[in-house]
Write an enzyme that holds these catalytic residues in place. Structure first.
Site, PDB file in Angstrom:
ATOM      1  CD  GLU A  92      11.173 -18.501  62.993  1.00  0.00           C
ATOM      2  OE1 GLU A  92      10.430 -17.863  63.768  1.00  0.00           O
ATOM      3  OE2 GLU A  92      11.234 -18.275  61.761  1.00  0.00           O
ATOM      4  CG  LEU A  93      17.733 -21.308  58.208  1.00  0.00           C
ATOM      5  CD1 LEU A  93      16.581 -21.041  57.237  1.00  0.00           C
ATOM      6  CD2 LEU A  93      18.920 -20.421  57.866  1.00  0.00           C
TER       7      LEU A  93
END
Length: 265
Positions: A92-93
């Site tokens: 996600e990052l």
């Protein structure tokens, strides 16, 4: 399937589906801090994507999550003790960094009972201790590391020993302010574009009106002096013509029979 392997093509659209995307480690903060933050944002009328509430059943998570990030105006990353040990969180990052750099997405890092300067160290420890757990994702470790370094170097908020309710209230106010600023900027840009279009229309309409008035004036003066206008009327709309015609009207004499222009003797 890792969401890192999903198609990330950056969108050129700036029409956001969500105001905020929450990236967090479920086992650490889902039922406490992140849930309280989510509810605080919702009370302010802010549209938030939170995986356990917004993921559609029966659809691929590895597709829905990156899409939700890409469709959000702001990403809030809640760094907690085990955030860096989750490949899902790290994927996600990476997507968040992609949207930040290519779409101008705003990112707000929150450090929940973790020291910002120690996040990278915790990642290195987690990677060393759980290398087998990363498995096929070992090649993505450097990508995750780079994403962590970029986001943890942003100005964020650290909880430390503050009261959570007060801390969350501050985060909600910051997000609300950023969203209002973003909306104002978009509205200003839209208004400026609209004003420019209206100005162009006004100039065009004014020019047309002026030319029409001048044409009428030429015809009136020509009729008054019995001058025959030959050819396109626009040829008479020149500074030289007006100077000669209006300031030296007696320079011409006309024959009432032929109405042909005759120089004065």
């Amino acid at each position: 399937m890792s969401i890192l392997r999903a198609s990330y093509g950056s969108s050129s659209s700036t029409s956001w589906k969500y105001d905020v995307f929450l990236s967090f480690r479920g086992v650490d903060t889902r039922k406490n801090f992140t849930d309280h933050l989510y509810n605080g944002l919702i009370r302010e009328g802010i549209k938030v994507f939170k995986d356990d509430r917004d993921l559609e059943k029966g659809k691929s998570i590895s597709v829905q999550l990156p899409n939700a990030i890409q469709e959000s105006c702001i990403s809030v990353v809640v760094f907690s003790r085990d955030y860096v040990s989750s490949s899902w969180c790290l994927d996600e990052l990476v997507k968040i960094v992609d949207c930040k750099n290519n779409m101008g997405q705003t990112v707000i890092p929150i450090f929940y009972h973790v020291n910002p300067s120690l996040v990278i160290g915790q990642f290195e420890v987690a990677h060393g201790q759980h290398q087998e757990g990363f498995g096929d994702n070992i090649k993505n470790v450097q990508i995750w590391r780079n994403a962590l370094m970029e986001i943890t170097n942003l100005s964020g908020r650290e909880l430390k020993d503050r009261y959570e309710a007060e801390f969350i209230e501050g985060v909600v106010k910051e997000i609300s302010s950023k969203l209002s600023s973003s909306t104002s900027t978009s509205a200003s840009t839209s208004t400026s574009a609209s004003n420019l279009i209206n100005l162009k229309r006004l100039v065009t309409a004014s020019a047309t009106a002026v030319i029409t008035c001048l044409e009428n004036l030429v015809m009136q003066e020509a009729h008054a002096h019995t001058i025959r206008v030959v050819g396109p009327i626009t040829q008479y709309l020149t500074p030289f013509f007006f100077f000669k015609f209006f300031f030296e009207p007696t320079i011409y004499q006309t024959s009432p029979l032929s109405r042909a222009q005759v120089p004065k003797s």
